[in-house]
Motif scaffolding. Structure first.
Motif, PDB file in Angstrom:
ATOM      1  N   VAL A 136       1.151  -1.469   0.297  1.00  0.00           N
ATOM      2  CA  VAL A 136      -0.148   0.261   0.166  1.00  0.00           C
ATOM      3  C   VAL A 136       1.102   1.667  -0.037  1.00  0.00           C
ATOM      4  O   VAL A 136       2.143   1.388   0.725  1.00  0.00           O
ATOM      5  N   ARG A 137       0.585   2.171  -0.837  1.00  0.00           N
ATOM      6  CA  ARG A 137       1.560   3.293  -1.338  1.00  0.00           C
ATOM      7  C   ARG A 137       0.110   4.374  -0.825  1.00  0.00           C
ATOM      8  O   ARG A 137      -0.489   4.615  -1.267  1.00  0.00           O
ATOM      9  N   TYR A 138       1.032   5.333   0.559  1.00  0.00           N
ATOM     10  CA  TYR A 138      -0.163   5.910   1.265  1.00  0.00           C
ATOM     11  C   TYR A 138       0.839   7.918   1.413  1.00  0.00           C
ATOM     12  O   TYR A 138       1.857   7.467   1.269  1.00  0.00           O
ATOM     13  N   SER A 139      -0.434   8.415   1.491  1.00  0.00           N
ATOM     14  CA  SER A 139       0.547   9.486   2.108  1.00  0.00           C
ATOM     15  C   SER A 139      -0.915  10.856   2.556  1.00  0.00           C
ATOM     16  O   SER A 139      -1.778  10.421   2.602  1.00  0.00           O
ATOM     17  N   GLY A 140      -0.516  11.508   2.957  1.00  0.00           N
ATOM     18  CA  GLY A 140      -1.215  12.707   3.806  1.00  0.00           C
ATOM     19  C   GLY A 140      -0.197  13.490   5.071  1.00  0.00           C
ATOM     20  O   GLY A 140       0.535  13.069   5.713  1.00  0.00           O
ATOM     21  N   ALA A 141      -1.244  13.557   6.185  1.00  0.00           N
ATOM     22  CA  ALA A 141      -0.978  15.174   7.264  1.00  0.00           C
ATOM     23  C   ALA A 141      -1.761  13.635   7.985  1.00  0.00           C
ATOM     24  O   ALA A 141      -2.811  13.425   8.875  1.00  0.00           O
ATOM     25  N   PRO A 142      -1.141  12.516   9.307  1.00  0.00           N
ATOM     26  CA  PRO A 142      -1.151  11.700  10.027  1.00  0.00           C
ATOM     27  C   PRO A 142      -2.472  12.362  10.701  1.00  0.00           C
ATOM     28  O   PRO A 142      -1.979  13.274  11.015  1.00  0.00           O
ATOM     29  N   ARG A 143      -3.404  11.573  11.568  1.00  0.00           N
ATOM     30  CA  ARG A 143      -3.795  12.330  11.947  1.00  0.00           C
ATOM     31  C   ARG A 143      -3.873  12.226  13.585  1.00  0.00           C
ATOM     32  O   ARG A 143      -2.760  11.018  14.358  1.00  0.00           O
ATOM     33  N   THR A 144      -4.391  12.763  14.828  1.00  0.00           N
ATOM     34  CA  THR A 144      -3.883  12.970  16.091  1.00  0.00           C
ATOM     35  C   THR A 144      -5.407  12.363  16.372  1.00  0.00           C
ATOM     36  O   THR A 144      -6.480  13.785  16.388  1.00  0.00           O
ATOM     37  N   PHE A 145      -5.741  10.828  17.477  1.00  0.00           N
ATOM     38  CA  PHE A 145      -7.420  10.935  17.623  1.00  0.00           C
ATOM     39  C   PHE A 145      -7.260  11.398  19.624  1.00  0.00           C
ATOM     40  O   PHE A 145      -6.230  11.974  20.074  1.00  0.00           O
ATOM     41  N   THR A 146      -8.809  11.707  19.661  1.00  0.00           N
ATOM     42  CA  THR A 146      -9.431  12.176  20.780  1.00  0.00           C
ATOM     43  C   THR A 146      -9.572  11.045  21.023  1.00  0.00           C
ATOM     44  O   THR A 146     -10.732  10.850  20.639  1.00  0.00           O
ATOM     45  N   ASP A 147      -9.278  10.298  22.000  1.00  0.00           N
ATOM     46  CA  ASP A 147      -9.632   8.686  22.653  1.00  0.00           C
ATOM     47  C   ASP A 147     -11.455   9.695  23.750  1.00  0.00           C
ATOM     48  O   ASP A 147     -11.270  10.630  24.201  1.00  0.00           O
ATOM     49  N   ALA A 148     -12.210   8.298  23.792  1.00  0.00           N
ATOM     50  CA  ALA A 148     -13.217   8.399  24.849  1.00  0.00           C
ATOM     51  C   ALA A 148     -12.835   9.125  26.105  1.00  0.00           C
ATOM     52  O   ALA A 148     -13.441   9.644  27.002  1.00  0.00           O
ATOM     53  N   ASP A 149     -11.349   8.759  26.547  1.00  0.00           N
ATOM     54  CA  ASP A 149     -11.131   8.888  28.178  1.00  0.00           C
ATOM     55  C   ASP A 149     -10.695  10.203  27.974  1.00  0.00           C
ATOM     56  O   ASP A 149     -10.479  11.372  29.189  1.00  0.00           O
ATOM     57  N   GLY A 150     -10.961  10.937  26.675  1.00  0.00           N
ATOM     58  CA  GLY A 150     -10.020  12.910  26.632  1.00  0.00           C
ATOM     59  C   GLY A 150      -8.730  11.957  26.158  1.00  0.00           C
ATOM     60  O   GLY A 150      -7.999  13.478  26.207  1.00  0.00           O
ATOM     61  N   SER A 151      -8.012  11.298  26.640  1.00  0.00           N
ATOM     62  CA  SER A 151      -6.746  11.355  25.903  1.00  0.00           C
ATOM     63  C   SER A 151      -6.380  11.423  24.211  1.00  0.00           C
ATOM     64  O   SER A 151      -7.045  10.841  23.539  1.00  0.00           O
ATOM     65  N   LYS A 152      -4.518  11.584  23.957  1.00  0.00           N
ATOM     66  CA  LYS A 152      -4.714  11.841  22.552  1.00  0.00           C
ATOM     67  C   LYS A 152      -3.731  10.888  22.197  1.00  0.00           C
ATOM     68  O   LYS A 152      -2.565  10.498  22.704  1.00  0.00           O
ATOM     69  N   GLU A 153      -3.643  10.548  20.865  1.00  0.00           N
ATOM     70  CA  GLU A 153      -3.170   9.069  20.614  1.00  0.00           C
ATOM     71  C   GLU A 153      -3.604   9.063  19.045  1.00  0.00           C
ATOM     72  O   GLU A 153      -3.516   9.826  18.282  1.00  0.00           O
ATOM     73  N   GLY A 154      -2.628   8.478  18.307  1.00  0.00           N
ATOM     74  CA  GLY A 154      -2.534   7.997  16.978  1.00  0.00           C
ATOM     75  C   GLY A 154      -0.697   9.216  16.339  1.00  0.00           C
ATOM     76  O   GLY A 154       0.441   8.899  17.470  1.00  0.00           O
ATOM     77  N   TRP A 155      -0.850  10.219  16.013  1.00  0.00           N
ATOM     78  CA  TRP A 155       0.057  11.178  15.378  1.00  0.00           C
ATOM     79  C   TRP A 155       0.812  12.294  15.816  1.00  0.00           C
ATOM     80  O   TRP A 155      -0.262  12.476  15.675  1.00  0.00           O
ATOM     81  N   VAL A 156       0.813  12.164  16.976  1.00  0.00           N
ATOM     82  CA  VAL A 156       0.951  13.664  17.712  1.00  0.00           C
ATOM     83  C   VAL A 156       2.078  14.023  18.291  1.00  0.00           C
ATOM     84  O   VAL A 156       3.485  13.575  17.704  1.00  0.00           O
ATOM     85  N   ARG A 157       1.875  15.229  17.622  1.00  0.00           N
ATOM     86  CA  ARG A 157       2.635  16.239  16.927  1.00  0.00           C
ATOM     87  C   ARG A 157       3.125  16.899  18.756  1.00  0.00           C
ATOM     88  O   ARG A 157       2.246  17.246  19.530  1.00  0.00           O
ATOM     89  N   THR A 158       4.735  17.096  18.786  1.00  0.00           N
ATOM     90  CA  THR A 158       5.061  17.572  19.852  1.00  0.00           C
ATOM     91  C   THR A 158       5.632  19.184  20.356  1.00  0.00           C
ATOM     92  O   THR A 158       5.918  19.326  20.656  1.00  0.00           O
ATOM     93  N   GLY A 159       5.263  19.299  19.305  1.00  0.00           N
ATOM     94  CA  GLY A 159       6.558  21.229  18.382  1.00  0.00           C
ATOM     95  C   GLY A 159       7.910  20.837  18.315  1.00  0.00           C
ATOM     96  O   GLY A 159       7.920  22.007  17.954  1.00  0.00           O
ATOM     97  N   ARG A 160       7.926  19.918  19.276  1.00  0.00           N
ATOM     98  CA  ARG A 160       9.937  19.604  18.201  1.00  0.00           C
ATOM     99  C   ARG A 160       9.863  18.743  17.516  1.00  0.00           C
ATOM    100  O   ARG A 160      10.909  17.846  17.500  1.00  0.00           O
ATOM    101  N   GLY A 161       8.601  17.532  17.025  1.00  0.00           N
ATOM    102  CA  GLY A 161       8.884  16.834  16.212  1.00  0.00           C
ATOM    103  C   GLY A 161       7.590  15.571  16.292  1.00  0.00           C
ATOM    104  O   GLY A 161       6.345  16.991  16.160  1.00  0.00           O
ATOM    105  N   SER A 162       7.229  14.846  16.348  1.00  0.00           N
ATOM    106  CA  SER A 162       6.107  14.029  16.437  1.00  0.00           C
ATOM    107  C   SER A 162       6.089  12.342  17.032  1.00  0.00           C
ATOM    108  O   SER A 162       8.022  11.832  16.908  1.00  0.00           O
TER     109      SER A 162
END
Length: 470
Positions: free
Chosen positions: A140-166
Motif C-alpha cells: 500500500v502506498r499512501y500519504s497525507g497528514a497523519p491524524r491525532t485522535f482524541t479517545d473517549a477518555d480525553g487522551s490523545k493518540e495516533g500521530w501526536v505533534r510534539t512541537g519539536r517533532g512527532s
C-alpha cells in the motif's frame, strides 16, 4: 408413463443449470476468487470494527518519509500475511491518509474505502495465493497528514505533534493513523521500519537499529523488530533527540532518546534501566526482547506514558516507579499480549503489582500496605477490572489497582511465595510472544495451583461490590 419420462430426463439438466448459475454468480460477486471476504472487524468488546478477519499478518515492512515542517507523511507498507480462509477480499485499518495505490502479489487491487476500513479486492490472477494457509504480500502506498485522535477518555493518540517533532502512540487504536494493517492486539507480527527525516533529526522506533544512512541532507533510520509485536506497541518518535547507547551487564543493548530539555532531569532514572531489568528478570524470568531503553519527551507532549515495545515513551522525565511499571509491561502486555481489550487488566494489574514489589524491596513499603491503600481507594471499586463499562473506562483505576489486588489475592491463597512466583514465571513462559485472555489466565492459575478459586474470581475479579478485606 409418458408424462414422467420428461421429468426424469430434465431434472439433471435443471439442476446443472442451477449450479452453473450459482457458480457464475459467486465468481462474479467475488471478483473471480473462489472464496469469501474476510471480516471487517474482530468484534472486540470495545472496538468491534477494529482488526480484520481472514488473514494473519506475519511481517510489516514500513518505509516512511516525514516532512518535519509540515508534518506530512509519505509511506509504503509491505504487508506479508497468511490467509486463514479462502479469501475473495480482505480489509485493512487506515484512518485519514490518502491511498495512492495497492497491489496484492504484485497485481493491482481494487480498493473501496469506508471511514477507517479499506476493502481490497485482489486481481483474479492471484486467487491461488489467497487460499487458506497460503502466504501473500500486499503493498500500500499512501500519504497525507497523519491524524491525532482524541479517545473517549480525553487522551490523545495516533500521530501526536510534539512541537519539536512527532511521536506515534497507538493504544488502543492510534496505529491506524500512520500505517495500514490489522490493528487488533490479537494479530502480532515482526517489523522493519525505515524512516527518512531531515539530517540532524532522529527517528527512533522499536527493536534494533539495523542501519543509518545520510544522503542529500536526509537521514534514513532502519529499525528491525524480530519478536512479534502488537501494532499498538509500535512507535516512531521524530525529533532532535539526544540519543545514548549503552548496555546491560550481560551485554544487551540499551538505547535512550531524550528531548534535550529533559536530558539532565532524566539521567539518573534512565541510568537505572539495567538495574530494573535485572530485578525484573529475577522476579519474572528472562527478558523477552533483544534490546531495551526509553524515549523521553516533554510533559506537554502527552498526558500519559506508554509501554511501546523495547523502549517505553515517557512525557517528561519519569520517576522510578513509572519506569518500573513501563518496563514490567515488556513482560506483561508486550510479550504476553491481551487477546482482546477486555483483557487489559492482565497488563496493568501485573505492572502495578510490579511497582508494589519494587517498593517493598527498594523503598521499604510492604506490599500489604500498597494493597491496603488500593483497597481503601473507592475509585478501584467502580467496576470489575475485566469489565469496564465502556471504552472511556478502559484505563480506569480498577484496571490497575483492583487488577493488582487480584494478583495479590492469588498469592495469599497460594500461601507459598516460591510457588506463586514460579506460577507467574510459568504463565509468562507458556504465553511468551503470544496472546492470552482472562479465561486463559484463570484456568492456568487453577491448574497450576491445584486450587478452586471460584470465590476469588467471583468477588475480587468479577464482583460488583467491595468484598471483605480478608
Amino acid at each position: 408413463m409418458d408424462q414422467r419420462t420428461p421429468v426424469r430426463s430434465a431434472a439433471p439438466a435443471t439442476l446443472l443449470l442451477a449450479l452453473l448459475t450459482l457458480a457464475t454468480a459467486c465468481t462474479t460477486d467475488t471478483g473471480g476468487v473462489r472464496g469469501t471476504p474476510g471480516a471487517a472487524g474482530l468484534r472486540d468488546p470495545y472496538f468491534p470494527r477494529l482488526g480484520n478477519g481472514g488473514y494473519d499478518v506475519t511481517h510489516y515492512d514500513l518505509t516512511l518519509a516525514v516532512d518535519a515542517g509540515s508534518g506530512l507523511l509519505r509511506g509504503t507498507a509491505e504487508i506479508t500475511a497468511r490467509a486463514t480462509q479462502d479469501l475473495s477480499a480482505f480489509n485493512l485499518d487506515l484512518a485519514g491518509l490518502d491511498v495512492g495505490s495497492v497491489t496484492v502479489e504484485g497485481r493491482p487491487a481494487a480498493v473501496n474505502r469506508a471511514g477507517s476500513e479499506l476493502t481490497l479486492r485482489p486481481d483474479n490472477e492471484v486467487e491461488d495465493r489467497l487460499r487458506k494457509g497460503r502466504t501473500f504480500r500486499t503493498v500500500v502506498r499512501y500519504s497525507g497528514a497523519p491524524r491525532t485522535f482524541t479517545d473517549a477518555d480525553g487522551s490523545k493518540e495516533g500521530w501526536v505533534r510534539t512541537g519539536r517533532g512527532s511521536v506515534a502512540l497507538g493504544e488502543p487504536t492510534g496505529s491506524m493513523a500512520w500505517f495500514p494493517g490489522n490493528h487488533h492486539p490479537s494479530d502480532k507480527a515482526s517489523y522493519d521500519i525505515r524512516v527518512t527525516v531531515p539530517e540532524g533529526w532522529s527517528a527512533v522506533s522499536n527493536g534494533e537499529l539495523a542501519s543509518r544512512r545520510t544522503a542529500g541532507r536526509r537521514t534514513t533510520f532502519h529499525w528491525r523488530t524480530r519478536e512479534p509485536m502488537a501494532s499498538y506497541l509500535a512507535t516512531v518518535a521524530v525529533g532532535r533527540y539526544t540519543v545514548k547507547q549503552s548496555a546491560t551487564g550481560d551485554g544487551m543493548p540499551v538505547l535512550t532518546a531524550v528531548d534535550p530539555a529533559a536530558v539532565s532531569a532524566s539521567a539518573a532514572v534512565l541510568g537505572r534501566i539495567p538495574e530494573v531489568l535485572r530485578w525484573a528478570e529475577q522476579t519474572f524470568g528472562p527478558y523477552p526482547f533483544a534490546s531495551a531503553g526509553a524515549i523521553v519527551g516533554l510533559s506537554k507532549d502527552s498526558d500519559y506514558a506508554l509501554e511501546t515495545q523495547n523502549r517505553p515513551f515517557f512525557p517528561g522525565p519519569p520517576d522510578i516507579g513509572l519506569l518500573v511499571h513501563e518496563l514490567a509491561h515488556q513482560w506483561f502486555g508486550n510479550s504476553v499480549t491481551p487477546e482482546s481489550w477486555q483483557d487489559m487488566w492482565l497488563n496493568e494489574g501485573f505492572a502495578t503489582y510490579a511497582e508494589w514489589l519494587w517498593n517493598e524491596e527498594h523503598e521499604g513499603v510492604p506490599v500489604r500496605d500498597s494493597f491496603d491503600a488500593a483497597y481503601e481507594n473507592d475509585a478501584n471499586w467502580a467496576f470489575p477490572p475485566g469489565d469496564p463499562p465502556s471504552a472511556a473506562e478502559l484505563s480506569g483505576p480498577p484496571v490497575y489497582g483492583r487488577g493488582a489486588m487480584v494478583v495479590h489475592r492469588i498469592r495469599q491463597r497460594m500461601g507459598d511465595d516460591e510457588a506463586f512466583f514460579a506460577l507467574v514465571r510459568g504463565w509468562l513462559k507458556a504465553h511468551r510472544h503470544g496472546n492470552a485472555s482472562t479465561e486463559d489466565f484463570t484456568a492456568y492459575v487453577e491448574k497450576e495451583s491445584g486450587l478452586d478459586l471460584t470465590g476469588l474470581w467471583d468477588t475480587w475479579l468479577n464482583g460488583r461490590s467491595r468484598p471483605a478485606r480478608g
